[in-house]
Scaffold this motif. Structure first.
Motif, PDB file in Angstrom:
ATOM      1  N   ASP A 193     -24.825  36.889   3.827  1.00  0.00           N
ATOM      2  CA  ASP A 193     -23.644  36.354   4.502  1.00  0.00           C
ATOM      3  C   ASP A 193     -22.506  37.357   4.351  1.00  0.00           C
ATOM      4  O   ASP A 193     -22.146  37.732   3.226  1.00  0.00           O
ATOM      5  CB  ASP A 193     -23.237  35.007   3.900  1.00  0.00           C
ATOM      6  N   ARG A 194     -21.953  37.800   5.474  1.00  0.00           N
ATOM      7  CA  ARG A 194     -20.876  38.784   5.461  1.00  0.00           C
ATOM      8  C   ARG A 194     -19.591  38.147   5.979  1.00  0.00           C
ATOM      9  O   ARG A 194     -19.616  37.280   6.864  1.00  0.00           O
ATOM     10  CB  ARG A 194     -21.244  40.001   6.311  1.00  0.00           C
ATOM     11  N   ASP A 195     -18.480  38.603   5.435  1.00  0.00           N
ATOM     12  CA  ASP A 195     -17.190  38.035   5.822  1.00  0.00           C
ATOM     13  C   ASP A 195     -16.871  38.266   7.292  1.00  0.00           C
ATOM     14  O   ASP A 195     -16.188  37.460   7.922  1.00  0.00           O
ATOM     15  CB  ASP A 195     -16.075  38.627   4.958  1.00  0.00           C
ATOM     16  N   ASP A 196     -17.382  39.377   7.861  1.00  0.00           N
ATOM     17  CA  ASP A 196     -17.059  39.700   9.252  1.00  0.00           C
ATOM     18  C   ASP A 196     -18.003  39.016  10.246  1.00  0.00           C
ATOM     19  O   ASP A 196     -17.839  39.162  11.458  1.00  0.00           O
ATOM     20  CB  ASP A 196     -17.081  41.220   9.479  1.00  0.00           C
TER      21      ASP A 196
ATOM     22  N   PRO B 226     -23.526  23.638   2.801  1.00  0.00           N
ATOM     23  CA  PRO B 226     -22.094  23.890   2.618  1.00  0.00           C
ATOM     24  C   PRO B 226     -21.826  24.596   1.290  1.00  0.00           C
ATOM     25  O   PRO B 226     -22.286  24.158   0.240  1.00  0.00           O
ATOM     26  CB  PRO B 226     -21.480  22.485   2.634  1.00  0.00           C
ATOM     27  N   GLY B 227     -21.094  25.704   1.365  1.00  0.00           N
ATOM     28  CA  GLY B 227     -20.741  26.432   0.161  1.00  0.00           C
ATOM     29  C   GLY B 227     -21.860  27.248  -0.442  1.00  0.00           C
ATOM     30  O   GLY B 227     -21.676  27.918  -1.461  1.00  0.00           O
ATOM     31  N   ASP B 228     -23.028  27.211   0.164  1.00  0.00           N
ATOM     32  CA  ASP B 228     -24.191  27.924  -0.387  1.00  0.00           C
ATOM     33  C   ASP B 228     -24.329  29.273   0.309  1.00  0.00           C
ATOM     34  O   ASP B 228     -25.189  29.470   1.147  1.00  0.00           O
ATOM     35  CB  ASP B 228     -25.447  27.073  -0.199  1.00  0.00           C
ATOM     36  N   ARG B 229     -23.479  30.219  -0.055  1.00  0.00           N
ATOM     37  CA  ARG B 229     -23.465  31.538   0.570  1.00  0.00           C
ATOM     38  C   ARG B 229     -24.247  32.543  -0.272  1.00  0.00           C
ATOM     39  O   ARG B 229     -24.367  32.405  -1.488  1.00  0.00           O
ATOM     40  CB  ARG B 229     -22.027  32.052   0.719  1.00  0.00           C
ATOM     41  N   ILE B 230     -24.771  33.565   0.425  1.00  0.00           N
ATOM     42  CA  ILE B 230     -25.391  34.703  -0.261  1.00  0.00           C
ATOM     43  C   ILE B 230     -24.572  35.925   0.140  1.00  0.00           C
ATOM     44  O   ILE B 230     -24.826  36.568   1.158  1.00  0.00           O
ATOM     45  CB  ILE B 230     -26.869  34.875   0.144  1.00  0.00           C
ATOM     46  N   ASP B 231     -23.558  36.220  -0.628  1.00  0.00           N
ATOM     47  CA  ASP B 231     -22.599  37.256  -0.251  1.00  0.00           C
ATOM     48  C   ASP B 231     -23.176  38.647  -0.431  1.00  0.00           C
ATOM     49  O   ASP B 231     -23.877  38.941  -1.415  1.00  0.00           O
ATOM     50  CB  ASP B 231     -21.322  37.118  -1.079  1.00  0.00           C
TER      51      ASP B 231
END
Length: 290
Positions: free
Chosen positions: A155-158, A170-175
């Motif tokens: 998961d990327r911010d852009d 929800p809230g389960d990101r892989i940054d």
């Protein structure tokens, strides 16, 4: 007199209740507030109805690995959101998939590529029991000259997450840049292997994977990794729709429960993929070598 009437009325009301003690087990009679279901023993319905004897509670069933817990939204929205607890590792696989097979075929290493799906830090506990099978599968394919492709969910911010993924996780990101996004050392990655970043279940969606496989001359794909019923199954179905012959590993895939794993194997065998395991795969590649 009035006190005796109120007491009699309360006794009659309690006797009409379907649950011993005057009230459903999830509701406190004194306050009317909800009690946590996880703190309650399970009461057989036959014991709770039609008897004046208190029911004997049975041992409580442990919560499923994907048990859903309700949490209220912090916003003004009166609806509830659903959040899943992190699933534990699936038990080691058993060779039961053969009962689902409707047809059988061996992969052709001259036309096939291996897709290792999301064997990364975020799914380390799920992947742990199958790491030996993944390592064996990668080694077998590599020794047969097959291209090996690794995918990782990032998961990327852009790049905004899709609405369905936000709703389900929800809230389960892989940054990007975190250990959760990195491939596990035991995944068998070697120099020259293609690594594909994806942001949804399918490894083909918006990644250029199909074009890369076509350039490599691949007509078949072998799918292994995690999770069996989400990214592995969706990638396998997508490959089928795109015209690839699909092979699906039974012992080098894993998910949150045996039931979910077996359901995917049944679906794959019914209309999407040929099921293989390390032993069958080794035998098939050995035939080609001879």
């Amino acid at each position: 007199m009035r006190n005796r009437q109120r007491e009699a009325w309360a006794a009659r009301s309690n006797s009409r209740s379907c649950c011993p003690g005057g009230g459903c087990p999830g509701v406190s009679v004194a306050s009317g507030s909800l009690r946590s279901p996880s703190s309650l023993a399970l009461v057989p319905h036959s014991a709770a109805v039609g008897t004046n004897q208190p029911a004997q509670p049975t041992a409580q069933t442990p919560p499923d690995s994907l048990e859903i817990s309700l949490i209220r939204a912090r916003s003004q929205d009166p609806t509830f959101h659903y959040r899943r607890r992190p699933p534990p590792a699936m038990p080691p696989p058993a060779p039961t998939y053969t009962r689902y097979e409707t047809r059988r075929r061996d992969p052709d290493p001259r036309k096939a590529a291996l897709l290792v799906i999301d064997v990364q830090g975020h799914f380390a506990s799920l992947a742990a029991p199958i790491m030996p099978a993944i390592a064996s599968t990668v080694a077998l394919c590599r020794s047969a000259g097959m291209p090996v492709v690794h995918t990782r969910h990032v998961d990327r911010d852009d790049v905004p997450r899709s609405r369905p993924l936000r709703e389900w996780w929800p809230g389960d990101r892989i940054d990007a840049g975190t250990p959760a996004a990195e491939l596990l050392p035991g995944a068998g990655r070697a120099e020259g292997d293609l690594v594909v970043e994806k942001s949804t279940y399918s490894a083909f969606a918006g990644t250029g994977l199909e074009e890369a496989l076509r350039r490599a001359g691949a007509e078949e794909v072998v799918v292994c990794g995690v999770m069996t019923n989400l990214c592995c199954e969706t990638t396998a179905r997508d490959a089928f729709v795109r015209g690839f012959r699909v092979f699906f590993s039974a012992d080098a895939t894993a998910t949150a429960s045996r039931d979910l794993h077996e359901a995917t194997l049944a679906n794959m065998a019914y209309g999407f993929a040929y099921i293989v395991d390390c032993m069958r795969f080794e035998a098939a590649l050995g035939k080609v070598a001879k």
